[in-house]
Scaffold this motif. Structure first.
Motif, PDB file in Angstrom:
ATOM      1  N   ALA A  69       1.054  -1.186  -0.171  1.00 20.58           N
ATOM      2  CA  ALA A  69       0.016  -0.190   0.079  1.00 20.58           C
ATOM      3  C   ALA A  69       0.976   1.151  -0.069  1.00 20.58           C
ATOM      4  N   ASP A  70       0.559   2.376  -0.661  1.00 18.07           N
ATOM      5  CA  ASP A  70       1.146   3.563  -0.574  1.00 18.07           C
ATOM      6  C   ASP A  70       0.755   4.208   0.456  1.00 18.07           C
ATOM      7  N   MET A  71       1.597   4.381   1.578  1.00 21.63           N
ATOM      8  CA  MET A  71       1.276   4.984   2.988  1.00 21.63           C
ATOM      9  C   MET A  71       2.239   6.162   3.061  1.00 21.63           C
ATOM     10  N   SER A  72       2.756   6.887   1.923  1.00 25.83           N
ATOM     11  CA  SER A  72       3.866   7.891   1.802  1.00 25.83           C
ATOM     12  C   SER A  72       3.374   9.209   2.229  1.00 25.83           C
ATOM     13  N   ASP A  73       2.129   9.452   2.091  1.00 26.16           N
ATOM     14  CA  ASP A  73       1.603  10.635   2.867  1.00 26.16           C
ATOM     15  C   ASP A  73       0.024  10.711   3.274  1.00 26.16           C
ATOM     16  N   VAL A  74      -0.044  10.293   4.587  1.00 21.25           N
ATOM     17  CA  VAL A  74      -1.097   9.766   5.098  1.00 21.25           C
ATOM     18  C   VAL A  74      -1.286  10.890   6.404  1.00 21.25           C
ATOM     19  N   VAL A  75      -2.398  11.699   6.191  1.00 22.49           N
ATOM     20  CA  VAL A  75      -2.703  12.463   7.619  1.00 22.49           C
ATOM     21  C   VAL A  75      -3.772  11.964   8.611  1.00 22.49           C
ATOM     22  N   SER A  94       5.407  13.268  11.880  1.00 26.65           N
ATOM     23  CA  SER A  94       4.592  13.357  13.186  1.00 26.65           C
ATOM     24  C   SER A  94       3.627  12.258  13.504  1.00 26.65           C
ATOM     25  N   LEU A  95       3.391  11.475  12.303  1.00 19.37           N
ATOM     26  CA  LEU A  95       2.539  10.285  12.215  1.00 19.37           C
ATOM     27  C   LEU A  95       3.292   9.182  11.567  1.00 19.37           C
ATOM     28  N   MET A  96       3.226   8.105  12.349  1.00 20.16           N
ATOM     29  CA  MET A  96       3.796   6.811  12.140  1.00 20.16           C
ATOM     30  C   MET A  96       2.938   5.452  12.118  1.00 20.16           C
ATOM     31  N   LEU A  97       3.187   4.900  10.880  1.00 25.45           N
ATOM     32  CA  LEU A  97       2.334   3.798  10.867  1.00 25.45           C
ATOM     33  C   LEU A  97       3.020   2.491  10.513  1.00 25.45           C
ATOM     34  N   LYS A  98       2.579   1.280  11.284  1.00 28.81           N
ATOM     35  CA  LYS A  98       3.113   0.300  11.450  1.00 28.81           C
ATOM     36  C   LYS A  98       2.114  -1.112  11.116  1.00 28.81           C
ATOM     37  N   VAL A  99       2.434  -2.042  10.272  1.00 28.73           N
ATOM     38  CA  VAL A  99       1.787  -3.077  10.573  1.00 28.73           C
ATOM     39  C   VAL A  99       2.408  -4.291  11.314  1.00 28.73           C
ATOM     40  N   ASP A 100       1.407  -4.988  11.989  1.00 26.55           N
ATOM     41  CA  ASP A 100       1.843  -6.041  12.961  1.00 26.55           C
ATOM     42  C   ASP A 100       0.821  -7.115  12.864  1.00 26.55           C
ATOM     43  N   GLU A 101       0.951  -7.985  13.803  1.00 35.95           N
ATOM     44  CA  GLU A 101      -0.176  -9.159  13.737  1.00 35.95           C
ATOM     45  C   GLU A 101      -1.402  -8.754  13.866  1.00 35.95           C
ATOM     46  N   LYS A 102      -1.680  -7.666  14.726  1.00 34.46           N
ATOM     47  CA  LYS A 102      -3.087  -7.209  15.066  1.00 34.46           C
ATOM     48  C   LYS A 102      -3.776  -6.498  13.948  1.00 34.46           C
ATOM     49  N   GLY A 103      -2.874  -5.379  13.388  1.00 34.42           N
ATOM     50  CA  GLY A 103      -3.359  -4.571  12.296  1.00 34.42           C
ATOM     51  C   GLY A 103      -2.416  -3.569  11.925  1.00 34.42           C
ATOM     52  N   LEU A 104      -3.116  -2.576  11.589  1.00 36.81           N
ATOM     53  CA  LEU A 104      -2.466  -1.313  11.301  1.00 36.81           C
ATOM     54  C   LEU A 104      -2.263  -0.393  12.428  1.00 36.81           C
ATOM     55  N   PHE A 135      -9.309   5.256   1.896  1.00 35.73           N
ATOM     56  CA  PHE A 135      -8.468   4.095   1.242  1.00 35.73           C
ATOM     57  C   PHE A 135      -8.921   3.792  -0.162  1.00 35.73           C
ATOM     58  N   THR A 136      -8.079   3.236  -1.237  1.00 37.35           N
ATOM     59  CA  THR A 136      -8.376   2.544  -2.226  1.00 37.35           C
ATOM     60  C   THR A 136      -8.271   1.079  -2.065  1.00 37.35           C
ATOM     61  N   VAL A 137      -9.249   0.174  -2.950  1.00 42.41           N
ATOM     62  CA  VAL A 137      -8.988  -1.277  -2.781  1.00 42.41           C
ATOM     63  C   VAL A 137      -8.252  -1.800  -4.252  1.00 42.41           C
ATOM     64  N   LYS A 138      -7.136  -2.270  -4.111  1.00 44.66           N
ATOM     65  CA  LYS A 138      -6.617  -2.774  -5.494  1.00 44.66           C
ATOM     66  C   LYS A 138      -6.978  -4.329  -5.862  1.00 44.66           C
ATOM     67  N   ARG A 139      -7.278  -4.896  -4.744  1.00 47.16           N
ATOM     68  CA  ARG A 139      -7.599  -6.466  -4.932  1.00 47.16           C
ATOM     69  C   ARG A 139      -8.498  -6.943  -3.901  1.00 47.16           C
ATOM     70  N   ASP A 140      -9.568  -7.491  -4.199  1.00 46.93           N
ATOM     71  CA  ASP A 140     -10.382  -7.983  -3.305  1.00 46.93           C
ATOM     72  C   ASP A 140     -11.168  -9.407  -3.785  1.00 46.93           C
ATOM     73  N   ILE A 141     -11.688 -10.335  -2.906  1.00 48.96           N
ATOM     74  CA  ILE A 141     -12.596 -11.301  -3.556  1.00 48.96           C
ATOM     75  C   ILE A 141     -13.959 -11.187  -2.813  1.00 48.96           C
ATOM     76  N   LYS A 159      -4.057   2.650  -1.963  1.00 50.36           N
ATOM     77  CA  LYS A 159      -3.575   3.883  -1.154  1.00 50.36           C
ATOM     78  C   LYS A 159      -4.388   4.384  -0.035  1.00 50.36           C
ATOM     79  N   LEU A 160      -3.580   4.546   0.971  1.00 47.63           N
ATOM     80  CA  LEU A 160      -4.336   5.028   2.232  1.00 47.63           C
ATOM     81  C   LEU A 160      -4.118   6.604   2.561  1.00 47.63           C
ATOM     82  N   PHE A 161      -5.370   7.171   2.377  1.00 49.20           N
ATOM     83  CA  PHE A 161      -5.143   8.632   2.521  1.00 49.20           C
ATOM     84  C   PHE A 161      -5.064   9.386   3.721  1.00 49.20           C
TER      85      PHE A 161
END
Length: 215
Positions: A69-75, A94-104, A135-141, A159-161
């Motif tokens: 995902a594009d998370m380069s400029d999330v507010v 000033s905003l940090m995003l990190k993926v772990d086993e629980k979520g974002l 956000f936008t979804v690139k692939r789903d089922i 992308k996450l906005f």
């Protein structure tokens, strides 16, 4: 993709949800008045009903959905609105995003503006209780299960906005969010009919669930 052919535009989607483990706090060691907001705006493998009463669908997010995902400029915003100051931003770290086993997970440092102080007081008083992300979804089922509802699993976020702190008054009824989903389903049906393909009963059933009419 052929040369000169434009990539399909991904539709921006918005989801209302409780931000898990959410807190805005002031720490004693921060003598400059900085506040810290943290929590999980997205939780993986948690199926959520999107819609109202008997019209809607179930949705869950795969643990690998944010891998590319594009998370380069999330507010971090209030109510997704441009009318209020941005609280924090990934671009200036000033905003940090990190993926772990629980979520974002989000962690942010909020400068001591009057607006951020107001947000701190409102969340501590439990006046602001919900969160949202755009956000936008690139692939789903998607599949229709025996319960009669569509179950959608998001496999890849484009992308996450933003992630937003929301109040019940502005987003509690969710009407605008889900009306947009109905429009998307109707667009899928028009596309299938324009291609003279066989009737897509999956799309027709989805539109009926949203409260639309079969063609």
């Amino acid at each position: 993709m052929a040369q000169g052919q434009m990539k399909p535009r991904l539709e921006k989607e918005t989801r209302l949800a409780q931000i898990q483990d959410f807190i805005i706090e002031m720490r004693a060691e921060d003598t400059d008045g900085t506040m810290h907001a943290s929590g999980y705006p997205v939780v993986f493998d948690k199926e959520t009903f999107i819609g109202w009463e008997n019209h809607g669908f179930y949705e869950s997010i795969d643990p690998r959905a944010f891998d590319k995902a594009d998370m380069s400029d999330v507010v971090l915003r209030y109510n997704h609105s441009d009318n209020f100051l941005i609280m924090a931003r990934t671009r200036n770290k000033s905003l940090m995003l990190k993926v772990d086993e629980k979520g974002l997970r989000m962690d942010s440092n909020l400068i001591p503006t009057s607006f951020n102080k107001d947000m701190y007081l409102a969340t501590r008083a439990e006046l602001l209780t919900e969160g949202s992300f755009a956000f936008t979804v690139k692939r789903d089922i998607k599949e229709k299960r025996s319960d009669g509802f569509i179950h959608r699993r998001i496999l890849e976020v484009g992308k996450l906005f933003d992630v937003s702190i929301c109040d019940n008054g502005a987003y509690g009824d969710k009407t605008e969010i889900y009306a947009r989903s109905l429009e998307q389903a109707e667009a899928w049906l028009r596309q299938a009919e324009a291609g003279k393909s066989k009737p897509n009963y999956y799309i027709k059933n989805l539109i009926t669930m949203y409260g639309g009419n079969k063609k």
